[in-house]
Write a protein that holds these residues in place. Structure first.
Motif, PDB file in Angstrom:
ATOM      1  N   VAL A  46       0.859  -1.183   0.000  1.00  0.00           N
ATOM      2  CA  VAL A  46       0.000   0.000   0.000  1.00  0.00           C
ATOM      3  C   VAL A  46       0.891   1.227   0.000  1.00  0.00           C
ATOM      4  CG1 VAL A  46      -1.826   1.289   1.172  1.00  0.00           C
ATOM      5  CG2 VAL A  46      -1.802  -1.216   1.292  1.00  0.00           C
ATOM      6  N   VAL A  47       0.652   2.133  -0.954  1.00  0.00           N
ATOM      7  CA  VAL A  47       1.480   3.325  -1.131  1.00  0.00           C
ATOM      8  C   VAL A  47       0.560   4.536  -1.220  1.00  0.00           C
ATOM      9  CG1 VAL A  47       3.092   4.506  -2.682  1.00  0.00           C
ATOM     10  CG2 VAL A  47       3.266   2.031  -2.354  1.00  0.00           C
ATOM     11  N   VAL A  48       0.999   5.653  -0.664  1.00  0.00           N
ATOM     12  CA  VAL A  48       0.274   6.909  -0.840  1.00  0.00           C
ATOM     13  C   VAL A  48       1.074   7.801  -1.778  1.00  0.00           C
ATOM     14  CG1 VAL A  48      -0.733   8.933   0.272  1.00  0.00           C
ATOM     15  CG2 VAL A  48      -0.750   6.731   1.455  1.00  0.00           C
ATOM     16  N   ALA A  49       0.408   8.340  -2.799  1.00  0.00           N
ATOM     17  CA  ALA A  49       1.043   9.231  -3.767  1.00  0.00           C
ATOM     18  C   ALA A  49       0.559  10.651  -3.510  1.00  0.00           C
ATOM     19  CB  ALA A  49       0.689   8.808  -5.198  1.00  0.00           C
ATOM     20  N   THR A  50       1.483  11.559  -3.218  1.00  0.00           N
ATOM     21  CA  THR A  50       1.087  12.925  -2.878  1.00  0.00           C
ATOM     22  C   THR A  50       2.095  13.935  -3.394  1.00  0.00           C
ATOM     23  OG1 THR A  50       0.415  14.378  -1.055  1.00  0.00           O
ATOM     24  CG2 THR A  50       2.253  12.880  -0.615  1.00  0.00           C
ATOM     25  N   ASP A  51       1.622  15.169  -3.572  1.00  0.00           N
ATOM     26  CA  ASP A  51       2.508  16.271  -3.940  1.00  0.00           C
ATOM     27  C   ASP A  51       2.752  17.183  -2.747  1.00  0.00           C
ATOM     28  OD1 ASP A  51       0.049  17.442  -3.642  1.00  0.00           O
ATOM     29  OD2 ASP A  51      -0.025  18.354  -5.631  1.00  0.00           O
ATOM     30  N   SER A  52       2.259  16.775  -1.568  1.00  0.00           N
ATOM     31  CA  SER A  52       2.337  17.617  -0.373  1.00  0.00           C
ATOM     32  C   SER A  52       3.354  17.061   0.621  1.00  0.00           C
ATOM     33  CB  SER A  52       0.957  17.698   0.297  1.00  0.00           C
ATOM     34  OG  SER A  52       1.047  18.215   1.607  1.00  0.00           O
ATOM     35  N   GLY A  53       4.347  17.875   0.948  1.00  0.00           N
ATOM     36  CA  GLY A  53       5.300  17.481   1.964  1.00  0.00           C
ATOM     37  C   GLY A  53       4.647  17.325   3.324  1.00  0.00           C
ATOM     38  N   SER A  70       4.278  15.050  -8.742  1.00  0.00           N
ATOM     39  CA  SER A  70       4.238  16.457  -9.121  1.00  0.00           C
ATOM     40  C   SER A  70       2.868  17.059  -8.827  1.00  0.00           C
ATOM     41  CB  SER A  70       4.552  16.607 -10.608  1.00  0.00           C
ATOM     42  OG  SER A  70       3.466  16.140 -11.389  1.00  0.00           O
ATOM     43  N   GLU A  71       2.755  18.369  -9.010  1.00  0.00           N
ATOM     44  CA  GLU A  71       1.480  19.065  -8.808  1.00  0.00           C
ATOM     45  C   GLU A  71       0.652  19.118 -10.089  1.00  0.00           C
ATOM     46  OE1 GLU A  71       2.480  22.927  -7.404  1.00  0.00           O
ATOM     47  OE2 GLU A  71       3.292  22.229  -5.480  1.00  0.00           O
ATOM     48  N   ASN A  72       1.114  18.480 -11.145  1.00  0.00           N
ATOM     49  CA  ASN A  72       0.502  18.656 -12.460  1.00  0.00           C
ATOM     50  C   ASN A  72      -0.602  17.660 -12.793  1.00  0.00           C
ATOM     51  OD1 ASN A  72       2.334  20.770 -12.961  1.00  0.00           O
ATOM     52  ND2 ASN A  72       3.889  19.317 -13.677  1.00  0.00           N
ATOM     53  N   ALA A  73      -0.852  16.666 -11.954  1.00  0.00           N
ATOM     54  CA  ALA A  73      -1.865  15.658 -12.265  1.00  0.00           C
ATOM     55  C   ALA A  73      -3.249  16.294 -12.349  1.00  0.00           C
ATOM     56  CB  ALA A  73      -1.851  14.554 -11.212  1.00  0.00           C
ATOM     57  N   SER A  74      -3.992  15.968 -13.405  1.00  0.00           N
ATOM     58  CA  SER A  74      -5.342  16.527 -13.569  1.00  0.00           C
ATOM     59  C   SER A  74      -6.398  15.679 -12.876  1.00  0.00           C
ATOM     60  CB  SER A  74      -5.683  16.648 -15.062  1.00  0.00           C
ATOM     61  OG  SER A  74      -5.789  15.361 -15.666  1.00  0.00           O
ATOM     62  N   CYS A  75      -6.034  14.471 -12.452  1.00  0.00           N
ATOM     63  CA  CYS A  75      -6.972  13.600 -11.748  1.00  0.00           C
ATOM     64  C   CYS A  75      -6.184  12.602 -10.912  1.00  0.00           C
ATOM     65  CB  CYS A  75      -7.891  12.861 -12.730  1.00  0.00           C
ATOM     66  SG  CYS A  75      -7.017  11.742 -13.845  1.00  0.00           S
ATOM     67  N   GLY A  76      -6.884  11.872 -10.069  1.00  0.00           N
ATOM     68  CA  GLY A  76      -6.223  10.930  -9.188  1.00  0.00           C
ATOM     69  C   GLY A  76      -5.499   9.819  -9.928  1.00  0.00           C
ATOM     70  N   THR A  77      -6.071   9.341 -11.020  1.00  0.00           N
ATOM     71  CA  THR A  77      -5.446   8.244 -11.755  1.00  0.00           C
ATOM     72  C   THR A  77      -4.129   8.676 -12.380  1.00  0.00           C
ATOM     73  OG1 THR A  77      -7.607   7.241 -12.181  1.00  0.00           O
ATOM     74  CG2 THR A  77      -5.780   6.521 -13.569  1.00  0.00           C
ATOM     75  N   GLU A  78      -4.032   9.913 -12.829  1.00  0.00           N
ATOM     76  CA  GLU A  78      -2.754  10.402 -13.352  1.00  0.00           C
ATOM     77  C   GLU A  78      -1.699  10.418 -12.248  1.00  0.00           C
ATOM     78  OE1 GLU A  78      -2.913  14.069 -15.454  1.00  0.00           O
ATOM     79  OE2 GLU A  78      -4.278  13.306 -17.008  1.00  0.00           O
ATOM     80  N   ARG A  79      -2.102  10.754 -11.040  1.00  0.00           N
ATOM     81  CA  ARG A  79      -1.159  10.742  -9.912  1.00  0.00           C
ATOM     82  C   ARG A  79      -0.725   9.306  -9.592  1.00  0.00           C
ATOM     83  NH1 ARG A  79      -0.024  14.851  -7.078  1.00  0.00           N
ATOM     84  NH2 ARG A  79      -2.000  15.923  -7.514  1.00  0.00           N
ATOM     85  N   VAL A  80      -1.670   8.377  -9.657  1.00  0.00           N
ATOM     86  CA  VAL A  80      -1.343   6.968  -9.440  1.00  0.00           C
ATOM     87  C   VAL A  80      -0.363   6.485 -10.511  1.00  0.00           C
ATOM     88  CG1 VAL A  80      -2.287   4.616  -9.462  1.00  0.00           C
ATOM     89  CG2 VAL A  80      -3.505   6.441  -8.257  1.00  0.00           C
ATOM     90  N   ALA A  81      -0.603   6.870 -11.757  1.00  0.00           N
ATOM     91  CA  ALA A  81       0.285   6.457 -12.841  1.00  0.00           C
ATOM     92  C   ALA A  81       1.689   7.008 -12.660  1.00  0.00           C
ATOM     93  CB  ALA A  81      -0.292   6.921 -14.184  1.00  0.00           C
ATOM     94  N   GLU A  82       1.794   8.223 -12.177  1.00  0.00           N
ATOM     95  CA  GLU A  82       3.117   8.803 -11.930  1.00  0.00           C
ATOM     96  C   GLU A  82       3.839   8.033 -10.828  1.00  0.00           C
ATOM     97  OE1 GLU A  82       5.233  13.019 -10.562  1.00  0.00           O
ATOM     98  OE2 GLU A  82       3.086  12.988 -11.100  1.00  0.00           O
TER      99      GLU A  82
END
Length: 248
Positions: A46-53, A70-82
């Motif tokens: 289980v991993v958490v993906a965030t752009d917030s320190g 990064s802060e550039n994800a337009s949706c949650g799935t893009e953040r997961v993919a990163e």
């Protein structure tokens, strides 16, 4: 099969300020969601993906594995993919960070098609709407799903679908629950595609997949719990934590 749960978490939220860090009976919302995810049997990690320190610091203090994005994800799935670029999964489960009461059995349920050899592009959950519950069916904040006879999604919409022209008693309505499981290659392709017309119009990221020809397996579940999107949702969830020992 290596299944990894990734929880996307951003600090800014339009309807509830600093939502991921709000307190729920002694622990931040995102920590509560992380703890529920860890109870699922299907996942190796289980991993958490965030752009917030700030979010990362809170999670690491609670023993969570964090991937900075990064802060550039337009949706949650893009953040997961990163985040997935730094991981090595066969299947990635996208679990929203505002689900502190999610039943771990629902996380296992969304992974079932991959473990059984069905191997869809993506899987998600749908919950049957009670017959005659038109308040739910007509609510634009409630996403409805229509499937084919094999359980694959035909469409998702904030509109009441199917349209009640005849009002047959046998017509079934399903509410979409926003948990997704992606094959790793499909997740990469999703992130490489631009937001689609239907996705932008309905503000539903799963439509990017349908509009580009991918198939989404909809798994029915009888389990549901409130997420946290508004101050009212937050007070309800706090109340449930205070009064129901089985949610802890």
């Amino acid at each position: 099969m290596n299944i990894i749960i990734v929880i996307p978490a951003r600090l800014n939220s339009s309807r509830l300020k600093r939502k991921m860090l709000v307190d729920i009976e002694g622990e931040p919302l995102i920590v509560r969601t992380f703890r529920q995810a860890c109870k699922a049997r299907c996942a190796n990690q289980v991993v958490v993906a965030t752009d917030s320190g700030e979010i990362a610091e809170v999670l690491r203090a609670s023993g969570a594995n964090v991937v900075m994005t990064s802060e550039n994800a337009s949706c949650g799935t893009e953040r997961v993919a990163e985040a997935a670029r730094a991981l090595d999964g066969d299947v990635y489960i996208n679990l929203q960070g505002d689900e502190p009461l999610i039943d771990p059995a629902n996380i296992d349920r969304v992974a079932e098609p991959f473990l059984s050899g069905e191997d869809p592009d993506c899987a998600t959950l749908v919950y049957p709407v009670l017959p005659g519950d038109f308040a739910t069916i007509d609510d634009p904040h409630t996403v409805k799903a229509v499937t084919d006879k094999d359980g694959y999604a035909l469409y998702f919409s904030r509109s009441p679908i199917p349209y009640r022209r005849e009002g047959f008693a046998s017509t079934r309505y399903y509410r979409h629950l926003g948990v997704y499981a992606f094959r790793s290659d499909v997740l990469r392709k999703f992130a490489s595609m631009k937001p689609s017309m239907l996705e932008r119009e309905e503000s539903l990221e799963q439509l990017r997949l349908l509009e580009n020809g991918f198939r989404i397996r909809c798994m029915k579940t009888e389990l549901d719990a409130p997420g946290v999107n508004t101050p009212q949702d937050l007070e309800l969830v706090r109340h449930l934590f205070r009064t129901h020992r089985d949610v802890r």
